[in-house]
Design an enzyme around this catalytic site. Structure first.
Site, PDB file in Angstrom:
ATOM      1  N   LYS A   1      -1.773 -19.798  17.504  1.00  0.00           N
ATOM      2  CA  LYS A   1      -2.363 -19.267  18.746  1.00  0.00           C
ATOM      3  C   LYS A   1      -2.636 -20.366  19.759  1.00  0.00           C
ATOM      4  O   LYS A   1      -2.523 -20.145  20.970  1.00  0.00           O
ATOM      5  CB  LYS A   1      -3.636 -18.463  18.450  1.00  0.00           C
ATOM      6  CG  LYS A   1      -3.340 -17.165  17.736  1.00  0.00           C
ATOM      7  CD  LYS A   1      -4.424 -16.113  17.914  1.00  0.00           C
ATOM      8  CE  LYS A   1      -3.925 -14.789  17.319  1.00  0.00           C
ATOM      9  NZ  LYS A   1      -4.824 -13.679  17.426  1.00  0.00           N
TER      10      LYS A   1
ATOM     11  N   LYS B   1      -0.980  -6.984  18.673  1.00  0.00           N
ATOM     12  CA  LYS B   1      -1.611  -6.505  19.906  1.00  0.00           C
ATOM     13  C   LYS B   1      -1.308  -7.433  21.059  1.00  0.00           C
ATOM     14  O   LYS B   1      -1.146  -7.023  22.190  1.00  0.00           O
ATOM     15  CB  LYS B   1      -3.127  -6.526  19.758  1.00  0.00           C
ATOM     16  CG  LYS B   1      -3.693  -5.537  18.841  1.00  0.00           C
ATOM     17  CD  LYS B   1      -5.184  -5.395  19.172  1.00  0.00           C
ATOM     18  CE  LYS B   1      -5.920  -4.800  17.999  1.00  0.00           C
ATOM     19  NZ  LYS B   1      -6.292  -5.773  16.976  1.00  0.00           N
TER      20      LYS B   1
ATOM     21  N   LYS C   1       5.505 -10.526  13.301  1.00  0.00           N
ATOM     22  CA  LYS C   1       4.693  -9.344  13.004  1.00  0.00           C
ATOM     23  C   LYS C   1       4.397  -8.529  14.268  1.00  0.00           C
ATOM     24  O   LYS C   1       4.298  -9.080  15.369  1.00  0.00           O
ATOM     25  CB  LYS C   1       3.392  -9.743  12.294  1.00  0.00           C
ATOM     26  CG  LYS C   1       2.358 -10.421  13.178  1.00  0.00           C
ATOM     27  CD  LYS C   1       0.952 -10.323  12.568  1.00  0.00           C
ATOM     28  CE  LYS C   1      -0.084 -10.653  13.623  1.00  0.00           C
ATOM     29  NZ  LYS C   1      -1.407 -10.159  13.391  1.00  0.00           N
TER      30      LYS C   1
HETATM   31  P1  ATP Z   1      -3.532 -10.063  17.401  1.00  0.00           P
HETATM   32  O1  ATP Z   1      -2.186  -9.597  17.752  1.00  0.00           O
HETATM   33  O2  ATP Z   1      -4.434 -10.291  18.554  1.00  0.00           O
HETATM   34  O3  ATP Z   1      -3.528 -11.160  16.359  1.00  0.00           O
HETATM   35  P2  ATP Z   1      -3.681  -8.023  15.518  1.00  0.00           P
HETATM   36  O4  ATP Z   1      -2.829  -6.936  15.991  1.00  0.00           O
HETATM   37  O5  ATP Z   1      -3.191  -8.952  14.449  1.00  0.00           O
HETATM   38  O6  ATP Z   1      -4.212  -8.852  16.716  1.00  0.00           O
HETATM   39  P3  ATP Z   1      -6.333  -7.750  14.336  1.00  0.00           P
HETATM   40  O7  ATP Z   1      -7.466  -7.042  14.945  1.00  0.00           O
HETATM   41  O8  ATP Z   1      -6.368  -9.231  14.345  1.00  0.00           O
HETATM   42  O9  ATP Z   1      -4.989  -7.273  15.019  1.00  0.00           O
HETATM   43  O10 ATP Z   1      -6.128  -7.212  12.860  1.00  0.00           O
HETATM   44  C1  ATP Z   1      -6.737  -6.073  12.295  1.00  0.00           C
HETATM   45  C2  ATP Z   1      -6.153  -5.819  10.927  1.00  0.00           C
HETATM   46  O11 ATP Z   1      -4.787  -5.434  11.050  1.00  0.00           O
HETATM   47  C3  ATP Z   1      -6.150  -7.064  10.028  1.00  0.00           C
HETATM   48  O12 ATP Z   1      -6.498  -6.690   8.707  1.00  0.00           O
HETATM   49  C4  ATP Z   1      -4.730  -7.537  10.068  1.00  0.00           C
HETATM   50  O13 ATP Z   1      -4.370  -8.216   8.889  1.00  0.00           O
HETATM   51  C5  ATP Z   1      -3.974  -6.232  10.193  1.00  0.00           C
HETATM   52  N1  ATP Z   1      -2.682  -6.404  10.854  1.00  0.00           N
HETATM   53  C6  ATP Z   1      -2.477  -6.862  12.108  1.00  0.00           C
HETATM   54  N2  ATP Z   1      -1.165  -6.868  12.404  1.00  0.00           N
HETATM   55  C7  ATP Z   1      -0.530  -6.401  11.296  1.00  0.00           C
HETATM   56  C8  ATP Z   1       0.848  -6.161  10.981  1.00  0.00           C
HETATM   57  N3  ATP Z   1       1.801  -6.405  11.858  1.00  0.00           N
HETATM   58  N4  ATP Z   1       1.137  -5.668   9.762  1.00  0.00           N
HETATM   59  C9  ATP Z   1       0.160  -5.413   8.868  1.00  0.00           C
HETATM   60  N5  ATP Z   1      -1.143  -5.608   9.094  1.00  0.00           N
HETATM   61  C10 ATP Z   1      -1.504  -6.094  10.297  1.00  0.00           C
END
Ligand code: ATP
Ligand code: LTN
Length: 335
Positions: A120, A205, A202
């Site tokens: 990041k 968001k 992955k």
């Molecule tokens: P950012 O993109 O800002 O890193 P994020 O989409 O990863 O955000 P978080 O709020 O950080 O979302 O994660 C919430 C939960 O969703 C965590 O348990 C994380 O491991 C899971 N998660 C996030 N993205 C994935 C993905 N692509 N596949 C599976 N699990 C995910």
């Protein structure tokens, strides 16, 4: 070392989600879906981690809205706020306070090894906040404050969980048994849903374009369009083959939404083209999300309803956090 909590009844589960954008299929399949499954068996606490979100700039008004939206989506996904606790991180001061105590114990060398921070901060260079660097300590505080036994997360959070365990053990060995050392719970399938346009990274968001991510509140036509445009390859067979990340990821989505066996799925699409498969997958996803979307509409019809549930959630669980914080402070000789 003995367990510092007198465990009567159910084991405790804690997990969090950032309100830094719209919730997507990765969040749902990697985390929230398991939160729902665990809710019947454990004493569950689910937290919208707004203090984590502000480690990178968030528009203040949007952040307020997204925090409530995330909480409503968790409930719409099937979490009953009467049986589990849903709350907003910043509503309980103990998170910030325990973070400070733990900051003073976290070796900088451990922090520098965190891959999520390295990734990041790569994009922001000098503008990276101290908060982003300290992100894993705040996450450790979230978990340790509630005597948590199990933490359901996606694969990307594994290292942060190991950090939390190490930090808890470090505290316990320096100051005496204080924190429960939590275990991660990572799904065997769905722990890492990949982007639709870029299946090498992955689904996220905060990264990738609009077409890369299916949001839980996307209308059916948008979902159909995104799946239709998803990156695949120039081969034909529809098989669970990890070396073909695009089609593999779509098949995982199909598997998770239908609950069907892999062989059954492969047999169903034998001799069919990617177009047919994608069209069927789109319907499976649209139908799979329909109940969640309609519950979300009901829950948010009265905008004050979610706020009431959230303040009840925080009020109910605050005494647990305050008790654990007081114990940590006393052990450290402050307060
Ligand atoms: P950012 O993109 O800002 O890193 P994020 O989409 O990863 O955000 P978080 O709020 O950080 O979302 O994660 C919430 C939960 O969703 C965590 O348990 C994380 O491991 C899971 N998660 C996030 N993205 C994935 C993905 N692509 N596949 C599976 N699990 C995910
Ligand atoms: N860092 C997590 C969100 C998070 C979390 C937590 C998850 C913050 N605090 C405590 C589990 C337990 C992420 O998903 N990016």
């Amino acid at each position: 070392m003995g367990n510092p909590r007198d465990k009567e009844g159910k084991e405790r589960v804690f997990s969090g989600i950032q309100p830094s954008g719209d919730m997507h299929l990765g969040n749902y399949l990697g985390a929230v879906k398991n939160w729902v499954t665990m809710a019947s068996q454990y004493d569950c606490i689910y937290c919208v981690v707004d203090l984590h979100a502000i480690t990178v700039y968030q528009d203040p008004k949007t952040l307020q809205d997204k925090s409530r939206e995330a909480a409503a989506l968790i409930m719409a996904a099937g979490i009953d706020p009467e049986k589990s606790t849903v709350f907003i991180q910043s509503h309980i001061h103990a998170h910030a306070e325990l973070t400070w105590l733990l900051n003073c114990l976290a070796p900088i060398g451990w922090m520098q090894r965190m891959t999520q921070f390295k990734e990041k901060s790569e994009k922001q260079k000098e503008n990276v906040s101290v908060g982003l660097f300290g992100y894993p300590v705040l996450m450790a505080a979230d978990i340790l404050l509630y005597d948590t036994d199990l933490v359901p997360v996606g694969e990307d959070q594994k290292q942060h969980l190991e950090f939390t365990r190490d930090l808890a053990q470090r505290f316990n060995s320096k100051y005496g048994a204080t924190f429960i050392v939590p275990e991660p719970s990572i799904p065997t399938v769905g722990a890492r849903i990949m982007g639709l346009e870029n299946p090498e990274r992955k689904m996220s968001k905060s990264e990738g374009g609009e077409g890369n991510t299916i949001y839980l509140l996307d209308p059916p036509d948008k979902i159909r369009k995104k799946i239709k445009r998803a990156t695949t390859d120039s081969l034909r067979d529809i098989l669970f083959d990890e070396s073909r990340p695009g089609i593999y990821n779509l098949l995982i989505l199909y598997e998770l939404f239908t609950g069907d066996e892999r062989e059954v799925i492969e047999a169903r699409f034998k001799g069919k083209g990617y177009g047919d498969f994608k069209a069927e997958l789109a319907e499976v996803v649209v139908e799979g999300l329909r109940p969640l979307q309609s519950r979300y509409k009901e829950l948010t019809a009265d905008p004050t309803y979610i706020d009431t549930l959230l303040s009840q959630g925080a009020d109910r669980i605050r005494p647990v956090a305050e008790r654990v914080l007081a114990k940590a402070k006393q052990r450290m000789g402050v307060g």
